[in-house]
Scaffold this motif. Structure first.
Motif, short mmCIF file in Angstrom:
data_model
loop_
_atom_site.label_atom_id
_atom_site.label_comp_id
_atom_site.label_asym_id
_atom_site.label_seq_id
_atom_site.Cartn_x
_atom_site.Cartn_y
_atom_site.Cartn_z
N ILE A 243 -40.21 9.88 -20.32
CA ILE A 243 -40.31 9.80 -21.38
C ILE A 243 -39.81 8.46 -22.25
N VAL A 244 -39.25 7.71 -21.35
CA VAL A 244 -38.60 6.72 -21.90
C VAL A 244 -38.80 5.21 -21.62
N GLU A 245 -39.92 4.84 -22.69
CA GLU A 245 -40.60 3.35 -22.58
C GLU A 245 -39.80 2.54 -23.06
N TRP A 246 -39.27 1.58 -21.74
CA TRP A 246 -38.68 -0.34 -22.49
C TRP A 246 -39.80 -0.45 -22.30
N GLU A 247 -39.74 -1.12 -23.86
CA GLU A 247 -40.84 -1.90 -24.39
C GLU A 247 -40.72 -3.57 -24.51
N GLY A 248 -39.67 -3.72 -24.34
CA GLY A 248 -39.09 -5.12 -24.39
C GLY A 248 -38.84 -5.91 -25.48
#
Length: 360
Positions: A243-248
């Motif tokens: 469920i975690v999105e690392w967008e930077g």
């Protein structure tokens, strides 16, 4: 009016953005603006792009006698203009104060210093000399002002003021509205520097307490590799990798904010202001943040945001769930936050206050 900003930074940050926005608006206002820097291309290019003239100086420490002399000569080269020298830390205030003493007509020079930190004021002869040279000392929050004055630094209180920080919105994001879709899976958004004081570890633990399948956590920002890996390990240990999105890093953070259902700023360190909160408010999004810094000067708990105890996983999870469960509450808080931003924290409001200080 001739405005001279001193920007000594080697890296881009919030203080530099503050100066850039001021330079841009001043140029649009018809003022002549010069930016004094160390001559680093990555810094200078941004200021040149908005119409500032650039001037390189060493901007060293106490033993730097060249910068005050060069700054005085720069000011003397504009003999018929009122001059504002705007600095953004006390190191540069010291250089400007020494330069001002070398200028023949000191009355046409107004030295303005913005204080961006929550720190106690230093005392002693050196600092008394710096403070005496400042004509206007601006704090970005009442908290920053109180903390500075707590040690009774020797500065004339009539020179001290508070001007709440602000942000410049891209034209396409100058108007916003609350979300009219109540989707089943809520996107919780964090925007900011990945740093321990921002409380991301607390947010990750809070997300792990919430019902699976109802939330996604989107993280926009960068930080040191070691800390990023530590956060990623925490996500794995909590079992919420899906469920975690690392967008930077993202140039267009307002687009990310516009797609979120709930925006979170879980800082555990005391924020001197909190520009990210203004970004959330400007896009009409409900905000959950902590109560340990100047956030209390921006949001009123239960009215236009939710304030929780810093470091409390349970309190943060409860606030997020409360908003997720109640679409009417989310929209009411989002609209109240948006209205407050436009009334009290817009850049037009901020610039009018700064310009009044310039002309004082």
């Amino acid at each position: 009016m001739r405005i001279i900003h001193i920007v000594r930074a080697k890296n881009w940050g919030g203080g530099e953005r503050y100066a850039l926005d001021l330079v841009n608006r001043s140029v649009e206002n018809g003022d002549d603006v010069t930016v004094v820097s160390r001559g680093l291309p990555a810094i200078d290019e941004r200021f040149r792009n908005v119409g500032a003239e650039m001037c390189k100086m060493p901007l060293g420490g106490v033993a730097d006698f060249m910068s005050p002399w060069k700054l005085a000569r720069l000011a003397e080269s504009f003999p018929d203009e009122k001059i504002i020298i705007h600095v953004h830390n006390f190191k540069d205030a010291e250089i400007a104060a020494r330069a001002k003493r070398l200028i023949s007509n000191k009355k046409r020079v107004n030295l303005v210093c913005t204080r961006h930190l929550v720190k106690s004021g230093k005392t002693g002869l050196r600092w008394r000399n710096i403070y005496s040279g400042i004509d206007n000392l601006i704090f970005v929050s009442e908290l920053a002002k109180r903390e500075f004055l707590k040690t009774s630094p020797e500065i004339d209180k009539s020179k001290v003021s508070v001007v709440a920080n602000s942000i410049v919105l891209p034209d396409e994001y100058s108007e916003a509205k609350a979300r009219d879709v109540d989707r089943a899976e809520k996107i919780c958004l964090f925007v900011g520097r990945l740093d321990p004081e921002k409380g991301l570890d607390v947010l990750i633990k809070a997300m792990a307490k919430l019902s699976r399948g109802r939330y996604r956590l989107r993280i926009v920002g960068t930080g040191k590799d070691d800390y990023l890996k530590e956060l990623q390990r925490s996500v794995a240990e909590e079992g919420i990798e899906d469920i975690v999105e690392w967008e930077g890093f993202r140039d267009d953070v307002f687009k990310e904010i516009g797609e979120a259902d709930i925006c979170v700023a879980p800082s555990v360190g005391r924020e001197s202001f909190g520009l990210t909160i203004l970004e959330y408010m400007s896009q009409c999004r409900p905000v959950v943040t902590t109560s340990n810094g100047a956030q209390r000067e921006i949001l009123t708990d239960g009215c236009d945001g939710m304030l929780v105890e810093p470091g409390s996983v349970d309190a943060l999870a409860h606030a997020i769930q409360t908003l997720a469960d109640d679409a009417r509450l989310r929209n009411r808080m989002a609209q109240a936050a948006y209205d407050k931003f436009r009334l009290r924290f817009s850049y037009d409001v901020f610039f009018k206050k700064i310009y009044a200080i310039y002309n004082s």
